[in-house]
Enzyme design. Structure first.
Site, PDB file in Angstrom:
ATOM      1  N   ASP A  85     -28.181-103.116  10.349  1.00  0.00           N
ATOM      2  CA  ASP A  85     -28.558-101.808  10.968  1.00  0.00           C
ATOM      3  C   ASP A  85     -29.573-101.870  11.935  1.00  0.00           C
ATOM      4  OD1 ASP A  85     -27.219-100.238   9.168  1.00  0.00           O
ATOM      5  OD2 ASP A  85     -28.704 -99.923   7.811  1.00  0.00           O
ATOM      6  N   LYS A 128     -27.326 -96.960  13.234  1.00  0.00           N
ATOM      7  CA  LYS A 128     -27.961 -96.048  12.585  1.00  0.00           C
ATOM      8  C   LYS A 128     -29.734 -95.884  13.011  1.00  0.00           C
ATOM      9  CE  LYS A 128     -27.171 -95.766   8.140  1.00  0.00           C
ATOM     10  NZ  LYS A 128     -26.142 -94.614   8.075  1.00  0.00           N
ATOM     11  N   MET A 152     -38.670 -90.818   6.263  1.00  0.00           N
ATOM     12  CA  MET A 152     -38.018 -90.338   7.423  1.00  0.00           C
ATOM     13  C   MET A 152     -38.540 -88.808   7.708  1.00  0.00           C
ATOM     14  SD  MET A 152     -34.057 -91.691   6.338  1.00  0.00           S
ATOM     15  CE  MET A 152     -34.235 -91.110   4.668  1.00  0.00           C
TER      16      MET A 152
END
Length: 429
Positions: free
Chosen positions: A34, A56, A169
């Site tokens: 990633d 990602k 996030m």
């Protein structure tokens, strides 16, 4: 058919990778990784291992999870050891479970390798204990990717202040998250911290009060911590207070990476990129018709992929010479008639060699450009080019603010050169 390993590589700092993860990465035929994976972790891969970048990067166009699942399955059907390398821990908002479900559906053997989660490592790196006696009783964890689905308690029926809230996030939705928390009864005077680039030397922590914090999101990966444990950041945190914390250096090297332990102890973040892992330009397969080629083993699988995608028939080649790594890789493509590279004379077109005096007659397609490498270079305050590299590979754009210097191999004067550039003094004994 091989075996897939779903491997957590920790929160970022390469030293927080587990011993088991290192062992498996070293054995990998293919590594699927990633955007948040520290590129230095990829240096544990053996020469010739396939590297597949699946992006990602948050909030930009990226490869879908379904496509990633397909790639994992396809690679495991072709190779013996396939590593799906994921930031943090595979099961902590990492979608590792979805990838395992796909492997089970296709009857593929798998193993899960836990990683140190950002949940614990990032607050600790910022000097924030998630639990502290006589301050709180536990931890609440959620994701802030979607404010409407934010899973938080109602403080009218739940003792919110007794728990530290950790939000993954959520930095880009901070205003909406704060509004939701306040409407649920959270105290606006409650301390809050946003920790950017946690565990790296350029980590930065922003603190304030829930109802008044001034923070601007800048696309850096961030973790939100809310609770009465946050003020311990000022007491316990040492990593952000070193003289050169926040300064970033990128080093391109050919054979052996320099020892940068002293620079990192001074607070510098150092990214070391092996020049042979960056393949510049485009290959013209027609130029290889009927020619003899000598191929660095690290380039063999990439070269075979190019031939396959362009429809180039391997029977159109002359002789192939490579090293022991290349021989093993070429055997997977059914090529067994290979010469020892030491016998490759001037009639061979040399592919993938960067030693001084040898011409790279055929250039290979770009890989990993537009992924992690551009991000780190754009952040760098200084680019260092090892003396064995004539120049940086094509396709790399160096920002105007970034300095470029060349250091002679074996880098005996590296520390002095860097400290001099930043106006400091090398105090290493």
């Amino acid at each position: 058919m091989g075996k897939a390993y779903i491997v957590g590589c920790g929160p970022g700092n390469k030293d927080l990778l587990t011993v088991k993860a290192v062992k498996i990465i070293e054995e990998a035929d293919t590594i699927i990784y990633d955007h948040l994976v520290n590129p230095e972790i990829l240096d544990y891969a053996r020469q010739g291992a396939r590297r597949i970048y699946v992006g990602k990067k948050p909030y930009v166009k990226r490869i879908s999870q379904e496509e990633i699942n397909r790639i994992i399955v396809e690679e495991t059907l072709k190779f013996h050891v396939v590593v799906r390398l994921k930031g943090g821990d595979p099961f902590m908002f990492g979608r590792g479970g979805e990838e395992i479900e796909e492997l089970i559906k296709n009857n593929i053997e798998y193993e899960i390798v836990p990683g140190i989660s950002s949940l614990i490592a990032v607050p600790e790196s910022a000097g924030i204990p998630l639990t502290h006696r006589n301050v709180n009783h536990g931890i609440l964890v959620t994701t802030g990717n979607n404010v409407e689905n934010l899973n938080i308690p109602d403080c009218r029926t739940f003792k919110c202040r007794m728990y530290t809230m950790v939000i993954f996030m959520g930095a880009h939705n901070l205003k909406g998250i704060i509004a939701t928390l306040l409407s649920a009864g959270y105290d606006p005077s409650l301390p809050i911290a946003l920790i950017e680039n946690g565990t790296y030397n350029y980590q930065k922590t922003f603190t304030g009060k829930l109802g008044s914090i001034n923070y601007t999101y800048n696309e850096s990966p961030s973790l939100i911590v809310i609770g009465d444990v946050v003020p311990y950041h000022e007491i316990f945190c040492q990593s952000e207070n070193r003289k050169y914390s926040g300064k970033i250096i990128t080093i391109f090297y050919d054979l052996y990476p320099p020892d940068t332990g002293y620079l990192e102890s001074m607070g510098f973040t150092v990214f070391k990129i092996r020049s042979a892992d960056v393949f510049p330009g485009d290959v013209s397969t027609t130029a290889l018709y009927g020619k003899n080629i000598a191929c660095d083993g690290r380039f063999a699988s990439i070269l075979m992929d190019i031939f396959k995608s362009s429809g180039f028939d391997l029977r159109w080649l002359g002789k192939i010479a490579t090293d022991s790594t290349g021989k093993i890789l070429l055997q997977k493509y059914g090529i067994f008639d290979v010469c020892d590279i030491s016998r490759a004379d001037s009639s061979y077109i040399k592919i993938g060699f960067t030693n001084h005096g040898e011409v790279q007659a055929a250039k290979l397609r770009p890989v990993e450009m537009g992924s992690y490498m551009e991000d780190y270079i754009s952040k760098s305050d200084l680019i260092i080019i090892g003396s064995q590299s004539d120049d940086l590979p094509d396709g790399i754009h160096i920002p105007d603010k970034t300095g470029i210097i060349r250091v002679k191999y074996p880098y005996k004067n590296l520390n002095s050169v860097v400290m001099s550039y930043f106006g400091g003094k090398n105090e290493e004994n």
